[in-house]
Design an enzyme around this catalytic site. Structure first.
Site, PDB file in Angstrom:
ATOM      1  CE  LYS A 138       1.766  -6.935  -2.963  1.00 24.73           C
ATOM      2  NZ  LYS A 138       2.625  -8.019  -2.466  1.00 24.73           N
ATOM      3  CB  SER A 157      -3.212  -3.218   1.668  1.00 23.86           C
ATOM      4  OG  SER A 157      -4.197  -4.186   1.376  1.00 23.86           O
TER       5      SER A 157
END
Length: 412
Positions: free
Chosen positions: A58, A312
């Site tokens: 992110k 992720s």
């Protein structure tokens, strides 16, 4: 399919984002998984964004978005909403750029994510019980205060920043055939699809890009089928990082044009994937980061070829990890809880213990009670937690108990 250059985010945008990120992010490693490769009959690699700064991908999109703010916008500060990973990405980017950040997070957010976000210097406000409610409040605050709203996925700069992962994968695994990742709002999937599909076209080859959602938080399959955003009425999954009830409009417009498929996985398969990553790859990965592994283990992706799975994020609450491990072991037949009624007389419990021991199972916990609405006088209810060796062994234990006259009920 529209021309890739006509989409709202292009390969050039992703390449420019990569230039901005050169001194900010880590080039995360690629690790091969022989165990998963044997399971799928293909070569499998992990792109380890769980080892990225702040523990997830992110920070890429957040930094690109905020680095392009004007001096006047930076002075107003930024506001964002997240269950954790976007929050930390915004906080890290804000600290690097000298921008004041306010982050809205859902009530009940994992304590490690809350502490880490505050630790990076952001102001945290707890609001709502899911990401969508936090997003609405963050947008309200932005309109009221003038702070710049940094959306977690519905923004061209954010999508371009996330897409830089695709460029890295193509350089680290030049012969990749399939790239798999989790999907929440869609920023990561859209960005990687833009980068990979455009570069593959330049190379004159096909590379599949596939998204994965938790089946209890899967807004993309119905939205793609309807060719319109279809919000979910309820979202319930351990994968809080992708627990988004409504796809982003911008990512959706890209995903419907470029992505080959979006599949779903169950909560049990997610738990099994986390156990697999811990045991076989020595990787600490949060549930949202493990959905791609779950999809491969479930056989949801046919003929994957040389495959890259994006892990992720790695920001998992240790308390959640305890629950997930127990659920994963149960799903794999390595942990079983059984309940049964016994005659309340000396020796009954010893008989149960003997049967379990002769079946080579191990007792890890036991509850013994004489009181309860369904317990008759002269009976006792016991609940036994057992360590077992697989589904076949579980059946052997149950058969042995039944053969001695007991009626074990497996408690899920």
């Amino acid at each position: 399919m529209n021309a890739i250059s006509d989409l709202p985010v292009t390969l050039a945008d992703v390449e420019q984002a990569r230039e901005l990120l050169q001194e900010i992010i880590a080039l995360t490693p690629i690790e091969s998984s022989r165990a998963l490769g044997r399971m799928t009959g293909s070569e499998v690699f992990f792109k380890c964004e769980n080892l990225q700064r702040a523990g997830s991908f992110k920070v890429r999109g957040a930094y690109v978005r905020m680095a392009r703010l004007s001096a006047e916008e930076r002075a107003r500060g930024v506001v964002a909403a997240s269950a954790g990973n976007h929050a930390q990405g915004v906080a890290v980017a804000a600290k690097a750029l000298g921008i004041k950040a306010r982050i809205y997070m859902p009530v009940g957010v994992a304590l490690p994510k809350l502490a880490a976000t505050r630790g990076h210097g952001a102001e945290v406000v707890l609001h709502g019980f899911n990401v969508d409610e936090s997003l609405a409040e963050a947008e309200r605050y932005a309109n009221e205060s003038g702070a710049v709203f940094v959306h977690p996925f519905d923004n061209v700069d954010v999508v371009a920043g996330q897409g830089t992962i695709g460029l890295e994968i193509l350089e680290q695994i030049p012969n990749v055939d399939t790239i798999i990742m989790g999907v929440g709002g869609g920023g990561l999937l859209a960005g990687v699809a833009v980068a990979v599909k455009a570069r593959a076209k330049e190379l004159g080859r096909e590379i599949r890009v596939i998204g994965v959602q938790a089946e209890n938080a899967a807004a993309y399959p119905p939205s793609l089928a309807a060719d319109a955003l279809v919000p979910l009425k309820k979202v319930s999954t351990m994968a809080d990082g992708i627990a988004v009830g409504r796809p982003g409009q911008l990512p959706f417009s890209i995903i419907r044009e470029l992505v080959d498929d979006v599949v779903t996985v169950s909560e049990d398969s997610l738990a099994r994937a986390l156990i697999f990553l811990l045991e076989r790859s020595k990787m600490v990965v949060e549930p949202a980061g493990a959905v791609g592994v779950a999809a491969l283990m479930e056989g949801k992706i046919e003929n994957p070829g040389t495959t890259a799975v994006i892990l992720s994020g790695g920001n998992i609450d240790p308390m959640l990890m305890l629950k997930v491990i127990q659920r994963g072991l149960a799903a794999a037949g390595r942990f079983m809880t059984v309940r049964m009624m016994l005659n309340d007389r000396p020796g009954s419990l010893a008989t149960i213990s003997r049967i379990i021991a002769e079946s080579d199972a191990n007792v890890t916990g036991l509850d013994h009670t004489r009181v309860g609405g369904s317990i008759s006088m002269g009976d006792v209810s016991i609940t036994v937690n057992l360590e077992t060796k697989g589904h076949e062994h579980c059946e052997q234990v149950l058969t042995a108990l039944r053969s001695e006259g007991f009626q074990p009920i497996v408690v899920h």
